[in-house]
Design a protein around this motif. Structure first.
Motif, PDB file in Angstrom:
ATOM      1  N   PRO A  46      -3.949  -1.035   6.948  1.00  0.00           N
ATOM      2  CA  PRO A  46      -3.216  -0.049   6.147  1.00  0.00           C
ATOM      3  C   PRO A  46      -4.099   1.143   5.796  1.00  0.00           C
ATOM      4  O   PRO A  46      -5.327   1.052   5.807  1.00  0.00           O
ATOM      5  N   ALA A  47      -3.494   2.240   5.497  1.00  0.00           N
ATOM      6  CA  ALA A  47      -4.231   3.429   5.065  1.00  0.00           C
ATOM      7  C   ALA A  47      -4.686   3.233   3.619  1.00  0.00           C
ATOM      8  O   ALA A  47      -4.043   2.530   2.840  1.00  0.00           O
ATOM      9  N   ASP A  48      -5.817   3.837   3.268  1.00  0.00           N
ATOM     10  CA  ASP A  48      -6.286   3.861   1.883  1.00  0.00           C
ATOM     11  C   ASP A  48      -5.590   5.022   1.190  1.00  0.00           C
ATOM     12  O   ASP A  48      -5.714   6.169   1.621  1.00  0.00           O
ATOM     13  N   LEU A  49      -4.857   4.735   0.114  1.00  0.00           N
ATOM     14  CA  LEU A  49      -4.113   5.771  -0.601  1.00  0.00           C
ATOM     15  C   LEU A  49      -4.905   6.232  -1.810  1.00  0.00           C
ATOM     16  O   LEU A  49      -5.490   5.418  -2.530  1.00  0.00           O
ATOM     17  N   ILE A  50      -4.929   7.522  -2.030  1.00  0.00           N
ATOM     18  CA  ILE A  50      -5.566   8.124  -3.184  1.00  0.00           C
ATOM     19  C   ILE A  50      -4.454   8.784  -3.991  1.00  0.00           C
ATOM     20  O   ILE A  50      -3.907   9.805  -3.583  1.00  0.00           O
ATOM     21  N   ARG A  51      -4.095   8.169  -5.101  1.00  0.00           N
ATOM     22  CA  ARG A  51      -2.978   8.676  -5.908  1.00  0.00           C
ATOM     23  C   ARG A  51      -3.521   9.536  -7.042  1.00  0.00           C
ATOM     24  O   ARG A  51      -4.332   9.088  -7.833  1.00  0.00           O
ATOM     25  N   MET A  52      -3.029  10.751  -7.104  1.00  0.00           N
ATOM     26  CA  MET A  52      -3.479  11.712  -8.114  1.00  0.00           C
ATOM     27  C   MET A  52      -2.421  11.806  -9.223  1.00  0.00           C
ATOM     28  O   MET A  52      -1.278  11.394  -9.038  1.00  0.00           O
ATOM     29  N   PRO A  53      -2.812  12.352 -10.387  1.00  0.00           N
ATOM     30  CA  PRO A  53      -1.831  12.527 -11.475  1.00  0.00           C
ATOM     31  C   PRO A  53      -0.701  13.451 -11.037  1.00  0.00           C
ATOM     32  O   PRO A  53      -0.845  14.220 -10.094  1.00  0.00           O
ATOM     33  N   ASP A  54       0.411  13.381 -11.748  1.00  0.00           N
ATOM     34  CA  ASP A  54       1.553  14.244 -11.424  1.00  0.00           C
ATOM     35  C   ASP A  54       1.128  15.699 -11.387  1.00  0.00           C
ATOM     36  O   ASP A  54       0.332  16.161 -12.190  1.00  0.00           O
ATOM     37  N   GLY A  55       1.659  16.417 -10.429  1.00  0.00           N
ATOM     38  CA  GLY A  55       1.355  17.822 -10.260  1.00  0.00           C
ATOM     39  C   GLY A  55       0.282  18.075  -9.221  1.00  0.00           C
ATOM     40  O   GLY A  55       0.078  19.213  -8.824  1.00  0.00           O
TER      41      GLY A  55
END
Length: 92
Positions: A46-55
């Motif tokens: 799977p890909a490594d996801l980098i989730r950022m804050p909204d916006g």
């Protein structure tokens, strides 16, 4: 008089239905592989996801044939950004 109201109501319903159909056409996550022809797919790791804050845009990274690929995306927006690290030593 009644037929004018009936036509106006029918036109309003048609516009509302048309807008609803157009609003449902922008969900890129539910349209797999509609952007370019492909010779296969990689379901191995799977890909490594980098989730950022909204916006802020989110990002995903994955190795492909010794190269690391970064893809930045913002929800279902129609844009994304791609960067490649050629010969990344962390990719086996």
């Amino acid at each position: 008089m009644r037929s004018t109201r009936t036509r106006a109501a029918a036109a309003a319903v048609t516009v509302v239905i048309g807008l609803g159909l157009l609003a449902g056409c922008n969900d890129k996550a539910s349209e797999p592989f509609k952007d370019a022809r492909r010779s296969g797919h990689d379901n191995g790791a799977p890909a490594d996801l980098i989730r950022m804050p909204d916006g802020f845009s989110n990002a995903a990274t994955k190795c492909d044939h010794g190269n690391r690929i970064y893809i930045a995306y913002h929800g279902d927006s129609a844009y994304a950004s791609i960067a490649v690290v050629s010969g990344d030593p962390t990719c086996n």
